[in-house]
Design a protein around this motif. Sequence first.
Motif, PDB file in Angstrom:
ATOM      1  N   UNK A   1      33.142  40.564  48.220  1.00 27.06           N
ATOM      2  CA  UNK A   1      33.737  41.212  49.389  1.00 27.06           C
ATOM      3  C   UNK A   1      33.512  40.399  50.658  1.00 27.06           C
ATOM      4  N   UNK A   2      32.377  39.721  50.759  1.00 26.82           N
ATOM      5  CA  UNK A   2      32.082  38.874  51.914  1.00 26.82           C
ATOM      6  C   UNK A   2      33.026  37.673  51.933  1.00 26.82           C
ATOM      7  N   UNK A   3      33.237  37.072  50.768  1.00 31.42           N
ATOM      8  CA  UNK A   3      34.126  35.906  50.672  1.00 31.42           C
ATOM      9  C   UNK A   3      35.569  36.309  50.959  1.00 31.42           C
TER      10      UNK A   3
ATOM     11  N   UNK B   1      40.227  41.006  45.332  1.00 34.49           N
ATOM     12  CA  UNK B   1      39.028  41.426  44.624  1.00 34.49           C
ATOM     13  C   UNK B   1      39.372  41.848  43.203  1.00 34.49           C
ATOM     14  N   UNK B   2      38.398  41.724  42.312  1.00 34.78           N
ATOM     15  CA  UNK B   2      38.543  42.214  40.942  1.00 34.78           C
ATOM     16  C   UNK B   2      37.341  43.112  40.624  1.00 34.78           C
ATOM     17  N   UNK B   3      37.402  43.772  39.485  1.00 29.05           N
ATOM     18  CA  UNK B   3      36.253  44.562  39.024  1.00 29.05           C
ATOM     19  C   UNK B   3      35.551  43.883  37.854  1.00 29.05           C
ATOM     20  N   UNK B   4      35.691  42.540  37.790  1.00 30.22           N
ATOM     21  CA  UNK B   4      35.100  41.762  36.695  1.00 30.22           C
ATOM     22  C   UNK B   4      33.737  41.234  37.133  1.00 30.22           C
ATOM     23  N   UNK B   5      32.644  41.728  36.568  1.00 22.67           N
ATOM     24  CA  UNK B   5      31.322  41.228  36.960  1.00 22.67           C
ATOM     25  C   UNK B   5      31.189  39.733  36.654  1.00 22.67           C
TER      26      UNK B   5
ATOM     27  N   UNK C   1      40.385  32.642  38.839  1.00 25.21           N
ATOM     28  CA  UNK C   1      39.254  33.561  38.944  1.00 25.21           C
ATOM     29  C   UNK C   1      37.974  32.737  39.115  1.00 25.21           C
ATOM     30  N   UNK C   2      37.226  33.056  40.168  1.00 27.54           N
ATOM     31  CA  UNK C   2      36.029  32.286  40.497  1.00 27.54           C
ATOM     32  C   UNK C   2      34.838  33.225  40.578  1.00 27.54           C
ATOM     33  N   UNK C   3      33.727  32.829  39.967  1.00 31.69           N
ATOM     34  CA  UNK C   3      32.512  33.636  39.979  1.00 31.69           C
ATOM     35  C   UNK C   3      31.878  33.650  41.372  1.00 31.69           C
ATOM     36  N   UNK C   4      31.310  34.785  41.730  1.00 28.02           N
ATOM     37  CA  UNK C   4      30.561  34.931  42.980  1.00 28.02           C
ATOM     38  C   UNK C   4      29.206  35.567  42.654  1.00 28.02           C
ATOM     39  N   UNK C   5      28.492  35.999  43.655  1.00 28.01           N
ATOM     40  CA  UNK C   5      27.215  36.689  43.452  1.00 28.01           C
ATOM     41  C   UNK C   5      27.418  38.014  42.745  1.00 28.01           C
ATOM     42  N   UNK C   6      28.593  38.604  42.890  1.00 27.52           N
ATOM     43  CA  UNK C   6      28.858  39.934  42.333  1.00 27.52           C
ATOM     44  C   UNK C   6      29.990  39.886  41.310  1.00 27.52           C
ATOM     45  N   UNK C   7      31.229  40.095  41.772  1.00 24.83           N
ATOM     46  CA  UNK C   7      32.383  40.068  40.873  1.00 24.83           C
ATOM     47  C   UNK C   7      33.200  38.800  41.062  1.00 24.83           C
ATOM     48  N   UNK C   8      33.993  38.473  40.021  1.00 30.84           N
ATOM     49  CA  UNK C   8      34.910  37.342  40.148  1.00 30.84           C
ATOM     50  C   UNK C   8      35.933  37.626  41.248  1.00 30.84           C
ATOM     51  N   UNK C   9      36.278  36.584  41.983  1.00 33.58           N
ATOM     52  CA  UNK C   9      37.300  36.669  43.020  1.00 33.58           C
ATOM     53  C   UNK C   9      38.531  35.920  42.531  1.00 33.58           C
TER      54      UNK C   9
END
Length: 311
Positions: free
Chosen positions: A219-221, A250-254, A271-279
């Motif tokens: 969400x920050x990104x 945003x996605x709901x993919x952890x 799709x790119x990994x982040x601290x939380x969910x993939x963006x």
Amino acid sequence: MSSHRVVFFGTPKIAASCLQALIDKKINVIGVVCRGDKPQGRDYKIVYSEVKNLAIKYHLPLFQPHKISEITQTLKDLQPDLIITCAYGGLVPESILTIPKYKCVNAHASLLPRWRGGAPIHYAIMHDDSQTGISLMYMDKTLDTGDIIYQQAISIAQNETYRSLYERLCELVYRVIYDRVDILFSVNLTVQRQDESKVTYAKNIRRLDELIQWQNADKVIDAKIRGLFDQPIAYAIYASLNIKILSAHLTNIPSTLMPGKITKISNEGIFVATKTNDLCLTKIQLPSKQPITIKEMINGHHIFKINGLFS
């Protein structure tokens, strides 16, 4: 035509909206001050600012000093009753603030004291604010610290970008100035002091601020990408190239991989990994190329691969 004499300071589109309101309200604008012309584009063509174009259109006296202090005496000679500023792009010195009878009033694109400074619209989105607006304030010798005359708020949409919010604030500042300019010709206005405990600062965006930090939450990104679109635009580094990121969702993919790793490429996006969910990145721009959607990109040759790393 109003008998009150007004000098206007401003440069970009939002300032032109403010000036247009004064013109439409038949305020006697006796001078317009804007920043110098700047070359733009690959051919470095000189492009006039929106305020300069408007001043030329309406045959208003125009001043573009290299240093604002250069026109102090000129302003004294003009004897304005009021100076109004909006996004001029420079601090007005105290020697000018004391000239007009009804002081100097600034139209600022935030709900002060939140987001003092030069990039309030960007910061409002990047910090997930629910609202912003226009503040009319008396100017003093420090930036955006004066007493508040009037404020009008608008909501920030969930998927708001800098560009969409900027356009709405251009419309809002027009309405605020058109409806409220008459009250500014008074020496006994009721004002509100800014609450210093609630001050936040929106410093001018630096190149480093535009770089995406994938170790942050999705969400920050996403808020950074929206907050910097379409000026100056967020970017990430892939294969030693600066890749501009124009849009994402945003996605709901952890996320299970290292932040910045590509987990999937499809018509929907990268799709790119982040601290939380993939963006999911949906529109990008490579160096010296035109912006392109990911759906368009995957129909041809491209450099992106599963497990590739954005940094």
